[in-house]
Design an enzyme around this catalytic site. Structure first.
Site, PDB file in Angstrom:
ATOM      1  N   PRO A   1     -38.271 -15.522 -36.220  1.00  0.00           N
ATOM      2  CA  PRO A   1     -36.893 -15.502 -35.730  1.00  0.00           C
ATOM      3  C   PRO A   1     -36.923 -15.481 -34.209  1.00  0.00           C
ATOM      4  O   PRO A   1     -37.672 -14.698 -33.616  1.00  0.00           O
ATOM      5  CB  PRO A   1     -36.349 -14.178 -36.275  1.00  0.00           C
ATOM      6  CG  PRO A   1     -37.555 -13.296 -36.418  1.00  0.00           C
ATOM      7  CD  PRO A   1     -38.695 -14.215 -36.762  1.00  0.00           C
ATOM      8  N   MET A   2     -36.149 -16.329 -33.556  1.00  0.00           N
ATOM      9  CA  MET A   2     -36.071 -16.291 -32.088  1.00  0.00           C
ATOM     10  C   MET A   2     -34.629 -16.572 -31.681  1.00  0.00           C
ATOM     11  O   MET A   2     -34.186 -17.714 -31.636  1.00  0.00           O
ATOM     12  CB  MET A   2     -37.042 -17.297 -31.463  1.00  0.00           C
ATOM     13  CG  MET A   2     -38.492 -16.820 -31.536  1.00  0.00           C
ATOM     14  SD  MET A   2     -39.678 -18.040 -30.980  1.00  0.00           S
ATOM     15  CE  MET A   2     -39.771 -19.073 -32.437  1.00  0.00           C
TER      16      MET A   2
ATOM     17  N   CYS B   1     -36.420  -5.682 -31.887  1.00  0.00           N
ATOM     18  CA  CYS B   1     -35.679  -6.288 -30.777  1.00  0.00           C
ATOM     19  C   CYS B   1     -35.691  -5.364 -29.554  1.00  0.00           C
ATOM     20  O   CYS B   1     -35.302  -4.198 -29.642  1.00  0.00           O
ATOM     21  CB  CYS B   1     -34.236  -6.572 -31.199  1.00  0.00           C
ATOM     22  SG  CYS B   1     -33.286  -7.327 -29.872  1.00  0.00           S
TER      23      CYS B   1
ATOM     24  N   ASN C   1     -48.444 -11.158 -36.039  1.00  0.00           N
ATOM     25  CA  ASN C   1     -47.607 -11.967 -35.142  1.00  0.00           C
ATOM     26  C   ASN C   1     -47.927 -11.636 -33.677  1.00  0.00           C
ATOM     27  O   ASN C   1     -48.180 -10.493 -33.335  1.00  0.00           O
ATOM     28  CB  ASN C   1     -46.125 -11.669 -35.453  1.00  0.00           C
ATOM     29  CG  ASN C   1     -45.163 -12.246 -34.419  1.00  0.00           C
ATOM     30  OD1 ASN C   1     -44.402 -11.521 -33.780  1.00  0.00           O
ATOM     31  ND2 ASN C   1     -45.192 -13.545 -34.228  1.00  0.00           N
TER      32      ASN C   1
ATOM     33  N   GLY D   1     -44.296 -17.963 -33.449  1.00  0.00           N
ATOM     34  CA  GLY D   1     -43.057 -18.028 -32.693  1.00  0.00           C
ATOM     35  C   GLY D   1     -43.125 -19.107 -31.631  1.00  0.00           C
ATOM     36  O   GLY D   1     -43.014 -20.301 -31.918  1.00  0.00           O
TER      37      GLY D   1
END
Ligand SMILES: Cc1cc2nc3c(=O)[nH]c(=O)nc-3n(C[C@H](O)[C@H](O)[C@H](O)COP(=O)(O)O)c2cc1C
Length: 316
Positions: free
Chosen positions: A7-8, A98, A199, A223
């Site tokens: 997710p970005m 986040c 990740n 990512g």
């Protein structure tokens, strides 16, 4: 081996998710986060963040998309997780990584890594709201200021019933500063039973081989590496020794992206969206640097069209 597109928020939007997954190699994609405050959100919010929900929850090439939720309100997280599944999401992912100040100020994202008990409650609330066969995954960093609670946090997520856990191998305090600490993921893997997805800083197939041999898992989330080289997952699966997508392959993708953006976004946003991607591409592709130099000060759509057409011709 499972390869997941990360997710970005503001970067891996549905345009790039579509284009990157079309290169092959990805098992699933996690959407940009849906911010949950204290109530169920309307369908329109889910459809805006994740338009793939209108396509059986998959990208055009058929890669499943999993909606990510960010928040800490137990009932609201549970209700929105149910809504995401009703709308067609392939599982639900929970964001505990986040670093944004605004998000952290309202007790969302990485700040929760200071409170393993809260992680437990959020995951359990979502888990209990969904049928057992629905995947509930979580994504965290090594910690907030440091990694002292890394194992406790991961164990809280595990004991609350999560299906799998992705860990970005940096603390919140480390931001995006290299290197990613893959060795700490290896340590974590010894303390949990739920599948661990590594990740952080996997830019090439060689990085994939080094990361997975250090961590002891074959599963990774990609990512920025996939933003800069859209066929990264495909090349990892081919055990390729090439570090980058060829310009010959990339130039038409930039043209395709530009056409999509032009068709779907208000004109005033188009140039910015193109330049944002080019800014990533130019880090590794000299031809993208040249293109960037040509278009960086340009806002006129016709002239941008011409620039992109001539770049595609040169690459052909
Ligand atoms: C622009 C940007 C936006 C991001 N947005 C999210 C997000 O919405 N949810 C999330 O869990 N992680 C988000 N991340 C973190 C990435 O998913 C990933 O963990 C991080 O980029 C490290 O992986 P990489 O080195 O492969 O890029 C974001 C990262 C970037 C660069």
């Amino acid at each position: 081996m499972r390869l997941i597109l990360a997710p970005m928020e503001g970067l891996a939007d549905h345009f790039l998710r579509r284009l990157i997954t079309a290169q092959g190699g990805f098992d699933w994609v996690v959407s940009e986060f849906v911010r949950v405050v204290d109530r169920p959100l309307p369908d329109s919010v889910f459809h805006r963040v994740c338009p793939e929900l209108l396509n059986q929850g998959t990208t055009v090439s058929g890669t499943p998309v999993r909606v990510q939720l960010l928040g800490n309100h137990l009932d609201a997280m549970a209700a929105n997780a149910q809504k995401a599944i009703e709308l067609g999401s392939h599982g639900v992912d929970l964001n505990f990584g986040c670093p944004s100040k605004t998000v952290n100020r309202s007790q969302g994202g990485a700040i929760l890594l200071r409170e393993p008990e809260t992680l437990f409650r959020v995951v359990r609330s979502v888990r209990q709201a969904l049928p057992a066969e629905v995947v509930v995954s979580a994504k965290m960093r090594l910690g907030y200021d440091d990694a002292s609670l890394m194992i406790e946090n991961a164990q809280a997520i595990e004991s609350a019933g999560a299906t799998e856990l992705t860990v970005h191998a940096r603390t919140k305090a480390q931001g995006y500063a290299p290197p990613a600490h893959w060795d700490q993921l290896a340590d974590l893997a010894e303390h949990i039973r739920l599948p661990l997805i590594a990740n952080g800083d996997i830019w090439t197939p060689d990085d994939y081989r080094r990361c997975t041999s250090i961590v002891g898992t074959e599963d990774v989330m990609l990512g920025r590496g996939a933003i800069r080289n859209p066929d990264l997952a495909f090349r990892i699966r081919q055990s390729s020794t090439a570090d980058t997508t060829s310009w010959h392959q990339l130039a038409p993708l930039i043209g395709e992206f530009w056409q999509e953006v032009r068709l779907s976004m208000p004109e005033r946003y188009c140039a910015g969206r193109l330049k944002q991607w080019l800014n990533h591409l130019r880090q590794v592709h000299p031809e993208a640097e040249q293109l960037w130099q040509r278009v960086r000060g340009e806002a006129d759509i016709q002239r941008l069209d011409n620039d992109l057409r001539s770049a595609a011709k040169l690459a052909a």
